[in-house]
Enzyme design. Structure first.
Site, PDB file in Angstrom:
ATOM      1  N   ASP B  36       0.805  -1.225   0.000  1.00 50.03           N
ATOM      2  CA  ASP B  36       0.000   0.000   0.000  1.00 50.03           C
ATOM      3  C   ASP B  36       0.834   1.270   0.000  1.00 50.03           C
ATOM      4  O   ASP B  36       0.315   2.354  -0.257  1.00 50.03           O
ATOM      5  CB  ASP B  36      -0.950   0.006   1.204  1.00 50.03           C
ATOM      6  CG  ASP B  36      -2.056  -1.035   1.052  1.00 50.03           C
ATOM      7  OD1 ASP B  36      -2.111  -1.663  -0.020  1.00 50.03           O
ATOM      8  OD2 ASP B  36      -2.851  -1.225   1.981  1.00 50.03           O
ATOM      9  N   ASP B 274     -13.353  32.658 -35.886  1.00 48.68           N
ATOM     10  CA  ASP B 274     -12.591  31.405 -35.920  1.00 48.68           C
ATOM     11  C   ASP B 274     -13.343  30.265 -35.241  1.00 48.68           C
ATOM     12  O   ASP B 274     -13.183  29.112 -35.598  1.00 48.68           O
ATOM     13  CB  ASP B 274     -11.222  31.585 -35.263  1.00 48.68           C
ATOM     14  CG  ASP B 274     -10.361  30.355 -35.488  1.00 48.68           C
ATOM     15  OD1 ASP B 274      -9.832  30.211 -36.608  1.00 48.68           O
ATOM     16  OD2 ASP B 274     -10.261  29.523 -34.569  1.00 48.68           O
ATOM     17  N   GLY B 409      -9.944  26.367 -36.555  1.00 51.40           N
ATOM     18  CA  GLY B 409     -10.941  26.796 -37.531  1.00 51.40           C
ATOM     19  C   GLY B 409     -10.452  26.862 -38.966  1.00 51.40           C
ATOM     20  O   GLY B 409     -10.854  26.062 -39.806  1.00 51.40           O
ATOM     21  N   LEU B 410      -9.554  27.794 -39.256  1.00 44.50           N
ATOM     22  CA  LEU B 410      -9.131  27.972 -40.631  1.00 44.50           C
ATOM     23  C   LEU B 410      -8.396  26.742 -41.133  1.00 44.50           C
ATOM     24  O   LEU B 410      -8.501  26.357 -42.287  1.00 44.50           O
ATOM     25  CB  LEU B 410      -8.237  29.220 -40.719  1.00 44.50           C
ATOM     26  CG  LEU B 410      -7.988  29.732 -42.135  1.00 44.50           C
ATOM     27  CD1 LEU B 410      -9.305  29.976 -42.863  1.00 44.50           C
ATOM     28  CD2 LEU B 410      -7.193  31.036 -42.071  1.00 44.50           C
TER      29      LEU B 410
END
Lengths: 435, 505
Positions: B36, B274, B409-410
């Protein structure tokens, strides 16, 4: 050691008049900072590609495996946990039936599984869950398609690498019998390293050679009275005993770490198979020279530096031998979770007197010793590494020594590099400028 | 028994460790076997903490079981006190020690240690990590906090941040600043950074801010009852929620709401040209209930995504998450079974996963972009930079981190236009992923049974290849669904374009 061929340019210090075999071993009882044997699954499930490891344990076991492996493995793992729930403990459900249900689910989902290991854990040991019986029942049910074995990787029985030992030892009784004269390599090595070792042995004209663990169930692996075996890892005491019970004979040797260890290991095998010295030198000459060159490069950063080992994998004694003899380091303390003199005796003979040898752990007392000694490099587990770095001590995470290819000639330079990198980094970082 | 491949939560004592490690001057003595101790590395390696967690494990072994594990516990307890001299101790058992029934709490009580010793009852076989953290903090507070005079200046406590939490460190800074803008100071943040002595001062605050219901709700309820402190119910994750939080705090504190939005960029960025490509992107949300609920609101209302599935792994949050899912018109997935989550993601053909470290594994396998919104987390979720999730800066950080895994985006348009260009070919991958670093996801990672019955004509297959890789998997699935719906077994170019028109939005 007179059998050893020693090229004139051998850089090692002369064999010590006295090694560490009879050095008294410091044993202290307290908190251990070592993984349990379950963690062996992390490399074993990648090594045996048709195997699945089913831990029968608690949520903690599942969390442990994920924490230890999660940082490395992004593919679906071939391991899982049958998490014990209240009903299993209260005896409301029949544990054998429950386990069978989980196994049936699992084997339905993964039709490619040929070997299933039921792995005992701390809770399953404490409640005395009979996994041997479960394995027998399930083996009968799924034979011949799936073979079911069991072993314990529990933290109350095993530390870290002892899990591999328990697993391999569990495989031995199930191996078919053979009378053939053969060499058996024992220990899970990365495939690339295993292939290199097999190539070396082939070039020496030694064969047939088998490997335990085999990559697949149907490898033709068998064992018998004419089998001789060589361990590639120093933590395989249980497997060693199991193989001897099958009549196989152990070739005792230092372990194949570094140029010297690899040569000594190969020499022991070569001697057994009657390889003549000239041929041995011809085959090993080039890789030995390469290994020495590679080690020398990394050893520049290590020479004259001190090293302190916390117990982790049982690789500590062979590694201390490598670092002191081939890299010019000074060992201050060599801690190991367990010291099996039958296996590491020859390593101890080579390790010069001086370091404290410690078995087991009281981590607080050992940390006190480490801080007092201020070693140049501390080899320790993941729980201690960053805190010690923060105290200004350079550390090497021990876990990489288990997961990285480090055996045999071609890896000797990498092995030294694992130790030199933390020291090189300290020289590279100009942290005062950033503060 | 329950089969688990990966798990979202650890055992309850790991929750207790998260509380202990977050605090100062507290020590945890855990009756546990050596295995543990792995839990230490969660903090030293994953969270990169520079000191060991304040925990002493008894590390008993098999040979101790027949002998005297109880004595081992007492020895460890005394040694821990002598060495660390903590202001208070918590004591408990892990799953294995629970079975041997040594009663750490009772034993520690008989030892007469000169500091408060708080026993923890954490049922390992019934409960999990979040429960463990919540219960541990609650017990510490219940044992140490007392009613007292309120601070002269208007103040509150921040409740719930722990070690190993998802951005808890930075959220504290951000929320503290939000409150300071309204003239409210932070009395104590707990457990993160608090000492047992600080816990005794909790009663001086006028109210509590419940930052993470998973780990702080029991404490807040108790303090409401015993110390007369009301607590906030809104978690300030996202722009809308931050505004609601400010209003809620103003109401509780009797001050005017004030929110400085001069640095807030998420709304404008999401509205900018965008971000058109984000519109209607199909997202799947999974994690702890609190983060998922907040992320759903951000995803739909603040980013313009379509939430196609959501769920949480902590059953304690099942009810609110089910209700929330209904609002979003989806069925909540409440499960701690990683494989079930994977199936849901695969079936929904999502375009973005917002999940945990576990979903990162799923995303990698399925080749879907993924951002992390909740624990459990990985070393990379403890960035060196300031990266809160809450408040104004949190909203900005969330915009960036969610958008980052997507093709921008672009770039998405360029990939459409120049798909045969040698630099925009499939294997190139999104530019921000380092070009060749990210291999394109396989077309169909594991072909499903159903699709095996559908035959793609060579022309259609060729046409499919012209679709950029990051939407190809979805196009293939949609086309196959479309064909199956119409009982067609063969897919031609015609079918492909019919399906495209059908799914157009």
């Amino acid at each position: 050691m007179t059998h050893h061929a020693r090229p004139p340019d051998r850089p090692h210090p002369p064999a010590q008049a006295r090694g560490c075999r009879d050095t008294p071993i410091l044993k202290q009882r307290g908190q251990h900072e070592v993984f349990c044997g379950l963690t062996g699954i992390i490399w074993l499930h990648r090594k045996m590609q048709d195997a699945f490891f089913l831990v029968v344990g608690s949520r903690t076991c599942a969390h442990l495996l994920q924490s230890a492996a999660g940082v490395m493995i992004f593919a679906e793992p071939r391991f899982g946990t049958a998490i014990l729930e209240e009903g299993d403990l209260a005896g409301l459900k029949d544990a054998q039936d429950e386990l069978e249900r989980v196994v049936v689910d699992l084997l339905t989902r993964r039709a490619d599984i040929r070997q299933l290991f039921l792995v005992g854990s701390c809770p399953s040991e404490v409640i005395k869950l009979d996994l041997a019986r479960a394995a027998e029942r399930l083996s009968a049910k799924f034979a011949p398609k799936v073979r079911v074995l069991n072993y314990s990787g529990s933290g109350i029985e095993t530390t870290f690498t002892e899990g591999e030992d328990a697993c391999l030892a569990a495989m031995v009784p199930a191996l078919p019998e053979t009378d053939a004269r053969q060499l058996l390599l024992v220990g899970a090595l990365p495939d690339v390293v295993e292939d290199q070792a097999l190539d070396l042995l082939k070039a020496l004209g030694i064969g047939p050679v088998s490997v335990l663990p085999a990559r697949h169930l149907e490898s033709g692996l068998a064992v018998g009275p004419n089998t001789v075996f060589a361990l590639t890892q120093p933590f395989l005491g249980g497997t060693h005993a199991a193989l001897e019970r099958r009549g196989a004979r152990h070739l005792s040797a230092p372990f194949p770490f570094g140029e010297e260890g690899t040569t000594a290991w190969l020499q022991a095998v070569a001697r057994e198979f009657g390889v003549d010295q000239a041929h041995f030198d011809a085959v090993t000459g080039a890789p030995r020279a390469r290994a020495r060159r590679a080690v020398a490069k990394a050893a520049d950063a290590l020479r004259g530096k001190s090293v302190f080992f916390f117990p982790d994998s049982q690789l500590e004694i062979p590694l201390a031998r490598f670092l002191t003899r081939e890299c010019g380091m000074q060992a201050l303390e060599v801690g190991a979770p367990f010291i099996h003199k039958g296996l590491v005796g020859e390593e101890l003979d080579l390790l010069a007197e001086g370091p404290t040898l410690a078995e087991g752990q009281d981590v607080e007392l050992q940390l006190d010793r480490c801080r007092a000694a201020r070693p140049d490099l501390t080899v320790c587990g993941l729980g201690l590494a960053n805190p010690l770095e923060a105290e200004g001590l350079a550390t090497k995470w021990a876990i990489e020594l288990v997961f990285t290819p480090v055996h045999f000639y071609e890896q000797a330079g990498d092995l030294a590099g694992l130790f030199s990198r933390p020291l090189r980094r300290r020289n590279l970082l100009q942290l005062e400028a950033a503060e | 028994m329950k089969l688990a491949v990966w798990t979202y939560e650890g055992p309850p004592h790991v929750g207790a460790l998260r509380v202990a490690t977050a605090m100062k001057g507290l020590h945890y003595v855990l009756h546990a076997p050596q295995g543990d101790t792995y839990a230490d590395l969660l903090f030293t390696m994953i969270e990169r903490r520079d000191h060991r967690p304040p925990v002493t494990y008894t590390t008993f072994q098999a040979r101790d079981l027949g002998a005297d594990t109880a004595n081992l516990f007492k020895t460890a307890c005394q040694a821990a006190y002598d060495r660390f001299q903590p202001q208070a101790m918590i004591v408990g058992a892990s799953c294995t020690a629970e079975l041997i029934q040594d009663d750490p709490g009772g034993m520690a009580e008989t030892m007469g240690l000169p500091v408060p010793v708080i026993p923890l009852e954490l049922p390992s076989y019934q409960r999990k990590e979040n429960f463990g953290a919540d219960e541990t903090l609650f017990q510490i507070i219940r044992h140490l906090a007392r009613p007292m005079e309120r601070t002269a200046h208007l103040s509150c406590n921040l409740i719930g941040p722990t070690a190993l939490g998802f951005r808890h460190r930075d959220d504290i800074t951000e929320v503290t600043a939000l409150l300071e803008d309204m003239g409210i100071s932070v009395n104590v943040a707990a457990p993160y950074g608090a000492s047992p002595e600080d816990i005794t001062r909790l009663g001086a605050a006028h109210f509590n801010v419940l930052m993470y219901p998973e780990t702080g709700e029991s404490s807040c309820r108790w303090m409401e009852r015993e110390l007369g402190q009301p607590f906030t119910k809104t978690v300030p994750l996202g722009v809308g929620a931050t505004r609601d939080f400010v209003n809620e705090v103003a109401g509780l504190a009797g001050v005017k709401p004030r929110l400085d939005t001069s640095r807030l960029r998420l709304p404008w960025y999401a509205a900018s040209v965008d971000s058109t490509y984000l519109t209607g992107k199909r997202v799947f949300l999974f994690g702890d209930g609190t983060h998922v609920a907040a992320a759903a609101r951000i995803a739909r209302d603040e980013m313009g995504f379509e939430v196609v599935g959501l769920g949480c792994y902590n059953r304690e949050m099942a009810r609110p998450i089910r209700a929330l899912a209904k609002e979003y018109g989806v069925e909540a997935l409440i499960t701690d079974d990683y494989l079930e989550v994977e199936r849901a993601i695969e079936d929904l053909a999502v375009e973005l996963i917002l999940g945990t470290q576990m979903e990162r594994h799923i995303a990698k396998r399925l080749g879907i972009p993924c951002a992390v919104i909740s624990a459990p987390v990985h070393v990379q979720d403890f960035p060196a930079r300031y990266a809160p999730q809450m408040g104004i800066e949190g909203a900005n950080v969330i915009f960036d981190t969610w958008v980052h895994p997507l093709v921008m985006g672009l770039e998405e348009h360029l990939l459409h236009m120049f798909r045969d260009d040698f630099e925009f070919h499939d294997a190139a991958g999104p530019s921000h992923h380092g070009g060749h670093a990210a291999p394109p996801p396989p077309d169909e990672p594991e072909p499903r049974q159903e699709s095996a019955e559908v035959i793609w004509l060579a022309d259609a297959e060729k046409e499919l290849k012209k679709i950029p890789f990051f939407v190809r998997g979805k196009a293939r699935r949609n086309t196959e669904l479309f064909a199956a719906d119409r009982g067609e077994k063969v897919i031609s170019i015609e079918t492909l374009y019919e399906a495209k028109a059908h799914y157009a939005r």
